[in-house]
Design a protein around this motif. Structure first.
Motif, PDB file in Angstrom:
ATOM      1  N   VAL A 104       0.848  -1.199   0.000  1.00 28.22           N
ATOM      2  CA  VAL A 104       0.000   0.000   0.000  1.00 28.22           C
ATOM      3  C   VAL A 104       0.879   1.243   0.000  1.00 28.22           C
ATOM      4  O   VAL A 104       0.651   2.193  -0.765  1.00 28.22           O
ATOM      5  N   ARG A 105       1.888   1.262   0.866  1.00 25.76           N
ATOM      6  CA  ARG A 105       2.777   2.430   0.973  1.00 25.76           C
ATOM      7  C   ARG A 105       3.399   2.789  -0.358  1.00 25.76           C
ATOM      8  O   ARG A 105       3.521   3.958  -0.696  1.00 25.76           O
ATOM      9  N   ASN A 106       3.801   1.794  -1.106  1.00 25.10           N
ATOM     10  CA  ASN A 106       4.623   2.066  -2.276  1.00 25.10           C
ATOM     11  C   ASN A 106       3.867   2.090  -3.588  1.00 25.10           C
ATOM     12  O   ASN A 106       4.428   2.495  -4.606  1.00 25.10           O
ATOM     13  N   THR A 107       2.615   1.682  -3.594  1.00 22.47           N
ATOM     14  CA  THR A 107       1.812   1.779  -4.808  1.00 22.47           C
ATOM     15  C   THR A 107       0.710   2.819  -4.687  1.00 22.47           C
ATOM     16  O   THR A 107       0.217   3.312  -5.698  1.00 22.47           O
ATOM     17  N   HIS A 108       0.336   3.154  -3.460  1.00 23.96           N
ATOM     18  CA  HIS A 108      -0.696   4.170  -3.221  1.00 23.96           C
ATOM     19  C   HIS A 108      -0.229   5.060  -2.069  1.00 23.96           C
ATOM     20  O   HIS A 108      -0.804   5.034  -0.978  1.00 23.96           O
ATOM     21  N   HIS A 109       0.795   5.853  -2.340  1.00 28.16           N
ATOM     22  CA  HIS A 109       1.431   6.618  -1.274  1.00 28.16           C
ATOM     23  C   HIS A 109       0.472   7.597  -0.606  1.00 28.16           C
ATOM     24  O   HIS A 109       0.475   7.748   0.619  1.00 28.16           O
ATOM     25  N   ASN A 110      -0.357   8.268  -1.399  1.00 34.19           N
ATOM     26  CA  ASN A 110      -1.295   9.229  -0.819  1.00 34.19           C
ATOM     27  C   ASN A 110      -2.322   8.535   0.067  1.00 34.19           C
ATOM     28  O   ASN A 110      -2.734   9.077   1.097  1.00 34.19           O
ATOM     29  N   VAL A 111      -2.745   7.338  -0.345  1.00 34.29           N
ATOM     30  CA  VAL A 111      -3.667   6.561   0.486  1.00 34.29           C
ATOM     31  C   VAL A 111      -2.996   6.221   1.808  1.00 34.29           C
ATOM     32  O   VAL A 111      -3.590   6.346   2.893  1.00 34.29           O
ATOM     33  N   PHE A 112      -1.754   5.785   1.725  1.00 30.37           N
ATOM     34  CA  PHE A 112      -0.988   5.471   2.946  1.00 30.37           C
ATOM     35  C   PHE A 112      -0.916   6.673   3.875  1.00 30.37           C
ATOM     36  O   PHE A 112      -1.230   6.589   5.062  1.00 30.37           O
ATOM     37  N   GLU A 113      -0.506   7.817   3.315  1.00 34.44           N
ATOM     38  CA  GLU A 113      -0.262   8.977   4.163  1.00 34.44           C
ATOM     39  C   GLU A 113      -1.544   9.465   4.829  1.00 34.44           C
ATOM     40  O   GLU A 113      -1.580   9.739   6.034  1.00 34.44           O
ATOM     41  N   ARG A 114      -2.618   9.559   4.051  1.00 35.22           N
ATOM     42  CA  ARG A 114      -3.866  10.089   4.605  1.00 35.22           C
ATOM     43  C   ARG A 114      -4.454   9.152   5.639  1.00 35.22           C
ATOM     44  O   ARG A 114      -4.853   9.576   6.729  1.00 35.22           O
ATOM     45  N   HIS A 115      -4.511   7.870   5.310  1.00 30.91           N
ATOM     46  CA  HIS A 115      -5.135   6.927   6.233  1.00 30.91           C
ATOM     47  C   HIS A 115      -4.247   6.645   7.444  1.00 30.91           C
ATOM     48  O   HIS A 115      -4.726   6.601   8.577  1.00 30.91           O
ATOM     49  N   HIS A 116      -2.967   6.448   7.198  1.00 32.83           N
ATOM     50  CA  HIS A 116      -2.080   6.110   8.311  1.00 32.83           C
ATOM     51  C   HIS A 116      -1.955   7.270   9.290  1.00 32.83           C
ATOM     52  O   HIS A 116      -1.954   7.072  10.500  1.00 32.83           O
ATOM     53  N   ARG A 117      -1.866   8.474   8.742  1.00 31.07           N
ATOM     54  CA  ARG A 117      -1.683   9.631   9.617  1.00 31.07           C
ATOM     55  C   ARG A 117      -2.983  10.049  10.282  1.00 31.07           C
ATOM     56  O   ARG A 117      -3.092  10.097  11.509  1.00 31.07           O
ATOM     57  N   PHE A 118      -4.015  10.355   9.479  1.00 33.20           N
ATOM     58  CA  PHE A 118      -5.225  10.942  10.047  1.00 33.20           C
ATOM     59  C   PHE A 118      -6.108   9.909  10.744  1.00 33.20           C
ATOM     60  O   PHE A 118      -6.672  10.187  11.804  1.00 33.20           O
ATOM     61  N   VAL A 119      -6.217   8.723  10.153  1.00 34.55           N
ATOM     62  CA  VAL A 119      -6.942   7.666  10.860  1.00 34.55           C
ATOM     63  C   VAL A 119      -6.142   7.237  12.085  1.00 34.55           C
ATOM     64  O   VAL A 119      -6.707   6.877  13.121  1.00 34.55           O
ATOM     65  N   GLY A 120      -4.827   7.292  11.982  1.00 34.33           N
ATOM     66  CA  GLY A 120      -3.988   6.984  13.137  1.00 34.33           C
ATOM     67  C   GLY A 120      -4.190   7.972  14.268  1.00 34.33           C
ATOM     68  O   GLY A 120      -4.264   7.596  15.441  1.00 34.33           O
ATOM     69  N   TRP A 121      -4.267   9.268  13.906  1.00 32.24           N
ATOM     70  CA  TRP A 121      -4.538  10.273  14.936  1.00 32.24           C
ATOM     71  C   TRP A 121      -5.908  10.044  15.572  1.00 32.24           C
ATOM     72  O   TRP A 121      -6.077  10.195  16.787  1.00 32.24           O
ATOM     73  N   LEU A 122      -6.894   9.719  14.727  1.00 30.81           N
ATOM     74  CA  LEU A 122      -8.220   9.391  15.257  1.00 30.81           C
ATOM     75  C   LEU A 122      -8.133   8.190  16.196  1.00 30.81           C
ATOM     76  O   LEU A 122      -8.766   8.174  17.271  1.00 30.81           O
ATOM     77  N   GLY A 123      -7.320   7.197  15.804  1.00 30.20           N
ATOM     78  CA  GLY A 123      -7.134   6.029  16.652  1.00 30.20           C
ATOM     79  C   GLY A 123      -6.514   6.386  17.997  1.00 30.20           C
ATOM     80  O   GLY A 123      -6.861   5.808  19.027  1.00 30.20           O
ATOM     81  N   LEU A 124      -5.596   7.368  17.992  1.00 32.35           N
ATOM     82  CA  LEU A 124      -4.975   7.797  19.242  1.00 32.35           C
ATOM     83  C   LEU A 124      -6.007   8.452  20.163  1.00 32.35           C
ATOM     84  O   LEU A 124      -6.044   8.185  21.370  1.00 32.35           O
ATOM     85  N   ILE A 125      -6.847   9.312  19.582  1.00 37.22           N
ATOM     86  CA  ILE A 125      -7.896   9.960  20.385  1.00 37.22           C
ATOM     87  C   ILE A 125      -8.850   8.915  20.955  1.00 37.22           C
ATOM     88  O   ILE A 125      -9.208   8.948  22.145  1.00 37.22           O
ATOM     89  N   LEU A 126      -9.252   7.962  20.112  1.00 36.23           N
ATOM     90  CA  LEU A 126     -10.151   6.904  20.569  1.00 36.23           C
ATOM     91  C   LEU A 126      -9.483   6.025  21.625  1.00 36.23           C
ATOM     92  O   LEU A 126     -10.143   5.539  22.549  1.00 36.23           O
TER      93      LEU A 126
END
Length: 525
Positions: free
Chosen positions: A218-240
């Motif tokens: 995912v990281r290397n074929t869909h970099h924007n998908v990786f960055e948006r989901h890993h970062r922002f969903v990750g931040w949401l995961g931290l809050i949760l």
């Protein structure tokens, strides 16, 4: 396989230009006379010629003879590197713990499952924290430089380069422990409050999405998908995670009442693990600044970005046009901490690097806290060889500029015209011909016998180690050749290659195919 549920915890996926492995080929232009550069540091106005430094034999490059097939044992040793060893150890250790806990043989883990999950996630984020990495490199470089046995210094470099194995192992283990935690809550749903069950489920989903987005393919074929989901969903995961932790620690399962005093929460392990996760995530973002830059465009394929202040060697920096999104990492070139400037070479490949050429910005966002790369351990060795191709000079040059004990081999196409006078001037002002080999494949009619010139430099220079920055094909060729020759070498990490393919088939494909493939900077797949 790299699996990272922690927000912004994983090393970002870099394309060839960002890794410093893109090979840039300029259009055919009539040869220009050698340019001369004035050494600004000397008052005698000494002129330094940029004529190409050549090896003893100036004969034109001949087509390379077909190389022998690389043994599967060599390929296996290169594939099962320190990264995968660390990942295997950490993940297996945790899986054993989960099996023992769920089978009733590890009651402590079953009682404190939340702490086991957050402890793993906390350590996963720590492994990717820039400040922790810099401190770790500093300790190793200070304590073991030059004097320690070579095998120990090589081991230190290997572990530091592959800390991602611990990161991935702890991250995936944390996901598994969190699943066990939520499943266990549902098994005892009668005693748990509905809000705890709901928040636990949502937290699990967010963390799993963040983890899946960090998988190599995912990281290397869909970099924007990786960055948006890993970062922002990750931040949401931290809050949760915070909500899930506070709710779980505030609810008394025996009395089925809420304890809102807060004292009980402060005595829980998972509260402090969550605090650690938050701290490690926030630290790098506190260092984000918008800084002025000057961009030099020596050719349509390369942008040289200049920043103020000097840097130590072996560092990489992240830059972006915005404060939050699309951070890209590049090697840093600098003459030292005393210098006025440092530089990044951005080979044009993706949208971001192309925009630097088509619409050069006056400012860029960057994290002032730079992170250390494998070259930072060059101070451990008495002598070494730094070999690179194309834009790989961006990650390699600072080591050779700042240390007279490192030999530079740079293989590229029309380097002076492609990369411009700034880079050429730095090379020829600071690196003498006795420790420099520039191979212009355009002038010489092709690529050299890389292992031949590398072996000659390694033995004649009395080197202890080789650092490699090249595209996947070049990296494979050199690392395999060094492994067969018994030369200690550290190359560019390509963790996404072969991650989802049977090992032996891939080994056969590489051994039969990589030698005859076009030697370009395109990413291997």
């Amino acid at each position: 396989m790299s699996s990272v549920p922690a927000p912004d915890g994983a090393a970002p996926a870099y394309d060839d230009a960002e890794k410093g492995t893109l090979e840039v080929h300029s259009r055919q232009i009539a040869p220009a006379p050698p340019t001369e550069y004035k050494d600004e540091k000397k008052d005698n106005s000494m002129l330094v010629s940029t004529k190409e430094v050549v090896p003893a034999t100036k004969a034109a490059a001949k087509p390379a003879a077909k190389k022998k097939k690389v043994s599967k044992w060599i390929l296996w040793k290169l594939w099962f590197n320190t990264y995968r060893k660390l990942f295997t150890f950490v993940f297996t250790f945790n899986i054993v713990g989960i099996v023992l806990a769920t089978s009733g043989h590890f009651p402590y883990a079953l009682q404190w499952t939340g702490a086991m999950a957050l402890g793993n996630l906390n350590f996963a984020i720590l492994m990717r924290n820039e400040l922790f990495g810099r401190i770790l490199y500093l300790i190793v470089n200070t304590c073991f430089a030059k004097w320690a046995p070579l095998w120990w210094r090589l081991g230190c470099t290997s572990v530091l380069q592959h800390l991602g194995g611990i990161h991935s192992g702890c991250a995936l283990s944390g996901v598994c422990w969190l699943i066990v935690k939520v499943v266990n809550n549902f098994r005892h749903h009668a005693a748990n409050h509905d809000s705890i069950l709901i928040i636990g489920t949502i937290t699990n989903i967010a963390v799993i999405i963040s983890a899946i987005s960090a998988f190599p393919w995912v990281r290397n074929t869909h970099h924007n998908v990786f960055e948006r989901h890993h970062r922002f969903v990750g931040w949401l995961g931290l809050i949760l995670t915070w909500v899930f932790t506070i709710l779980g620690d505030s609810y008394n399962l025996e009395t089925r009442r809420w304890d809102l005093s807060g004292k009980h929460i402060l005595r829980q392990q998972d509260f402090w693990f969550a605090m650690g996760m938050t701290t490690f995530i926030i630290i790098p973002w506190l260092c984000v600044r918008e800084v002025p830059v000057d961009i030099e465009l020596p050719s349509p394929k390369v942008a040289i970005v200049r920043f103020k202040r000097g840097m130590q060697q072996g560092l990489l920096g992240r830059i972006s046009r915005t404060s939050i999104m699309e951070y890209h990492a590049f090697g840093i070139i600098s003459e030292g901490t005393h210098a006025k400037y440092h530089y990044m070479i951005c080979g044009v490949q993706g949208d971001f690097t192309r925009s630097l050429v088509n619409d050069p910005p006056r400012t860029l966002w960057t994290r002032e806290l730079k992170f250390a790369g494998v070259s930072n351990t060059s101070t451990l060795y008495k002598r070494g060889v730094r070999i690179c191709t194309g834009t790989g000079i961006g990650a390699a040059l600072a080591t050779c500029l700042q240390s007279p004990n490192w030999y530079l081999i740079w293989i590229g196409s029309d380097q002076e015209k492609t990369f411009g006078p700034t880079i050429s001037g730095l090379i020829h002002r600071h690196i003498g011909p006795e420790r420099l080999m520039l191979w212009d494949s355009k002038l010489r009619g092709g690529r050299p016998d890389t292992m031949k010139i590398l072996k000659e430099a390694y033995y004649s220079w009395g080197a202890e180690v080789v650092f490699i920055t090249s595209n996947y094909i070049g990296n494979s060729e050199i690392t395999q050749g060094c492994k067969e020759a018994g030369i200690p070498a550290f190359g560019t990490l390509w963790d996404f290659v072969m991650s989802a393919t049977p090992l032996l088939q891939c080994a056969q494909d590489i051994s039969h195919g990589y030698l005859d493939a076009p030697r370009r900077g395109a990413r291997a797949s």
